[in-house]
Design a protein around this motif. Sequence first.
Motif, PDB file in Angstrom:
ATOM      1  N   ASN A  60       0.868  -1.177   0.000  1.00  0.00           N
ATOM      2  CA  ASN A  60       0.000   0.000   0.000  1.00  0.00           C
ATOM      3  C   ASN A  60       0.906   1.228   0.000  1.00  0.00           C
ATOM      4  N   THR A  61       0.778   2.047  -1.037  1.00  0.00           N
ATOM      5  CA  THR A  61       1.731   3.143  -1.228  1.00  0.00           C
ATOM      6  C   THR A  61       1.744   4.146  -0.080  1.00  0.00           C
ATOM      7  N   ALA A  62       0.642   4.248   0.649  1.00  0.00           N
ATOM      8  CA  ALA A  62       0.579   5.211   1.757  1.00  0.00           C
ATOM      9  C   ALA A  62       1.705   4.981   2.755  1.00  0.00           C
ATOM     10  N   ASP A  94      -1.122  -0.756  -4.368  1.00  0.00           N
ATOM     11  CA  ASP A  94      -2.401  -0.331  -3.780  1.00  0.00           C
ATOM     12  C   ASP A  94      -2.332   1.166  -3.522  1.00  0.00           C
ATOM     13  N   ALA A  95      -2.705   1.915  -4.530  1.00  0.00           N
ATOM     14  CA  ALA A  95      -2.482   3.359  -4.546  1.00  0.00           C
ATOM     15  C   ALA A  95      -3.796   4.137  -4.558  1.00  0.00           C
ATOM     16  N   LYS A  96      -4.864   3.485  -4.977  1.00  0.00           N
ATOM     17  CA  LYS A  96      -6.203   4.096  -5.034  1.00  0.00           C
ATOM     18  C   LYS A  96      -6.181   5.459  -5.706  1.00  0.00           C
ATOM     19  N   ARG A  97      -5.486   5.524  -6.834  1.00  0.00           N
ATOM     20  CA  ARG A  97      -5.358   6.766  -7.564  1.00  0.00           C
ATOM     21  C   ARG A  97      -6.598   7.033  -8.425  1.00  0.00           C
ATOM     22  N   ASP A  99      -7.577  10.494 -11.351  1.00  0.00           N
ATOM     23  CA  ASP A  99      -7.492  11.914 -11.671  1.00  0.00           C
ATOM     24  C   ASP A  99      -8.008  12.097 -13.085  1.00  0.00           C
ATOM     25  N   ALA A 123      -9.650   4.650  -7.787  1.00  0.00           N
ATOM     26  CA  ALA A 123     -10.962   5.036  -7.253  1.00  0.00           C
ATOM     27  C   ALA A 123     -11.865   5.449  -8.412  1.00  0.00           C
ATOM     28  N   PRO A 124     -13.161   5.138  -8.343  1.00  0.00           N
ATOM     29  CA  PRO A 124     -14.047   5.378  -9.495  1.00  0.00           C
ATOM     30  C   PRO A 124     -14.737   6.731  -9.527  1.00  0.00           C
ATOM     31  N   LEU A 145     -11.948   0.275  -7.082  1.00  0.00           N
ATOM     32  CA  LEU A 145     -12.757   0.144  -5.868  1.00  0.00           C
ATOM     33  C   LEU A 145     -14.220  -0.020  -6.258  1.00  0.00           C
TER      34      LEU A 145
ATOM     35  N   ALA B  95      -3.371  15.251  -4.610  1.00  0.00           N
ATOM     36  CA  ALA B  95      -3.011  13.833  -4.562  1.00  0.00           C
ATOM     37  C   ALA B  95      -4.232  12.930  -4.708  1.00  0.00           C
ATOM     38  N   LYS B  96      -5.409  13.477  -4.419  1.00  0.00           N
ATOM     39  CA  LYS B  96      -6.676  12.738  -4.528  1.00  0.00           C
ATOM     40  C   LYS B  96      -6.591  11.374  -3.849  1.00  0.00           C
ATOM     41  N   GLY B  98      -7.183   8.556  -0.656  1.00  0.00           N
ATOM     42  CA  GLY B  98      -8.321   8.070   0.105  1.00  0.00           C
ATOM     43  C   GLY B  98      -8.123   6.592   0.346  1.00  0.00           C
ATOM     44  N   ASP B  99      -8.163   6.183   1.607  1.00  0.00           N
ATOM     45  CA  ASP B  99      -7.975   4.781   1.939  1.00  0.00           C
ATOM     46  C   ASP B  99      -8.650   4.531   3.286  1.00  0.00           C
ATOM     47  N   THR B 103      -4.611   3.732   7.147  1.00  0.00           N
ATOM     48  CA  THR B 103      -3.839   4.000   5.930  1.00  0.00           C
ATOM     49  C   THR B 103      -3.988   5.463   5.514  1.00  0.00           C
ATOM     50  N   MET B 106      -1.577   7.454   7.349  1.00  0.00           N
ATOM     51  CA  MET B 106      -0.237   7.442   6.754  1.00  0.00           C
ATOM     52  C   MET B 106      -0.136   8.468   5.621  1.00  0.00           C
ATOM     53  N   TYR B 107      -1.175   8.540   4.782  1.00  0.00           N
ATOM     54  CA  TYR B 107      -1.159   9.546   3.712  1.00  0.00           C
ATOM     55  C   TYR B 107      -1.141  10.960   4.301  1.00  0.00           C
ATOM     56  N   TYR B 125     -15.043   8.442  -2.134  1.00  0.00           N
ATOM     57  CA  TYR B 125     -15.775   7.191  -2.376  1.00  0.00           C
ATOM     58  C   TYR B 125     -15.821   6.258  -1.167  1.00  0.00           C
ATOM     59  N   PHE B 156     -20.967   9.212 -12.305  1.00  0.00           N
ATOM     60  CA  PHE B 156     -21.478   8.883 -10.972  1.00  0.00           C
ATOM     61  C   PHE B 156     -21.861  10.130 -10.162  1.00  0.00           C
TER      62      PHE B 156
END
Lengths: 271, 271
Positions: A60-62, A94-97, A99, A123-124, A145, B95-96, B98-99, B103, B106-107, B125, B156
């Motif tokens: 997880n990148t965090a 696991d970055a949940k990017r 943009d 993330a959607p 996600l 950075a958008k 979210g976790d 976690t 940590m961000y 989300y 969405f």
Amino acid sequence: MTTEQLTNEIRKKKSFLCIGLDVDLNKIPAHLLDLEDPIFEFNKAIIDATHHLCVAYKPNTAFYEAYGLKGWKALEKTINYLNTKYPEIFTIADAKRGDIGNTSTMYAKAFFEDLAFDSVTVAPYMGKDSVEPFLAFDNKHTIMLALTSNTGAFDFQTQNIDDKALYKHVLEISKSWENSERLMYVVGATKAEYFKEIRTIVPDSFLLVPGVGAQGGNLQDVCKYGMNNQVGLLINSSRGIIYASNGTDFAAEAASKALDLQQEMEMILGL
Amino acid sequence: MTTEQLTNEIRKKKSFLCIGLDVDLNKIPAHLLDLEDPIFEFNKAIIDATHHLCVAYKPNTAFYEAYGLKGWKALEKTINYLNTKYPEIFTIADAKRGDIGNTSTMYAKAFFEDLAFDSVTVAPYMGKDSVEPFLAFDNKHTIMLALTSNTGAFDFQTQNIDDKALYKHVLEISKSWENSERLMYVVGATKAEYFKEIRTIVPDSFLLVPGVGAQGGNLQDVCKYGMNNQVGLLINSSRGIIYASNGTDFAAEAASKALDLQQEMEMILGL
């Protein structure tokens, strides 16, 4: 890596375990802290001890960004180590990017090219043009996600749009995106009963499933409703494995916890 | 930085301009590429030439991550330069993120402590427990995506939940979160008519507004519907300013574009 190769690895290892490499310097064994790169040394020991029991690793990148440059360097060393020594392993950033178009392309390059991960989580919320840039990369996978395993999932994801939960809407709409066959989805294990309906929407996709163990999900229930004929599941465990011990035996204890899960998976695959 | 300090800066500089530092090595002047750190040198020149015309800078982390370690280092040097030389400037890590809970912490540490940004953008989300960890930091601000300026926003964000668009749902629910006074929101300029309704939900919050210029939004319309008595707007421009020229005059040309926007803002503030 193709999904066929991933399924072959699962059949070979009798495991669909993904190990989350969420390295927190406050939790790793104290004797590692004197080394030059404790984060990488921890990962290396965990990987060497568990690679035969799992098919994927998911840093997880965090946890790396929180340590700035040295964290990013440890992430780079970890993925390079995996790609060099265990190229059969599926790797997940696991970055949940997410943009806007050209910016998502930059993220995709960061994870698919610069770091050479097989996949990245996204993330959607920003929709099609925020995800399609990730899908443009050949032989790479984008794990979006859908339904997460935290309590906040009920804030928006399970709210109904036209009598259908947002996360189902996300699953359905994403199927129409270009190169959507490169999509996988995050579906939390804490809601095993949801897998049945999810499989009616995305019968063939791989699902990355956090929340088994520490967050309370039940592996057998998830498999009962979520497994398809390509297996189609990657079950993630992070803290339950990597922090099994914080003594000098940490890698062996992690392997022991991973073995427990692998054996449960072998039993399920044999049914 | 407090929002009062930010508003004071806006009044002093007669500007609510935010400049996006989205540095792409394929777009910056060729003469910089021979330098040891072209990304930082580009940013430094842009900052030195424009700091009196804007109140905020917003590096989008994607553009730095795409260059791996050297990119992350350039981001670190950029934020350090801003904090040292221009501490009155509001800084935004776009950075958008979210976790899940720990976690997200940590961000938050990565951006608020390690890099010492004033604020970070996050995605909604995953809900409350993915955002509250960011809100726990005193004198820091969390800028949550509400209605973005890309076409995917209609996938969405504008879909109705109980006859109310998802993004309005996001705005409303977030107001009940702990330390919600530290929230700001991203609202795209391409839909100026939406600002009126958004202001009925979050009358006092600062809104970060991308999409003026390159993406087609109109500044006067946004201000007409979006401004509150603390100003409450940060208008972002990235490419339109920083890539005004790719010759040796790039910084002066960037300043010229920034001045155009600042003057338009001064006029609006004086009305």
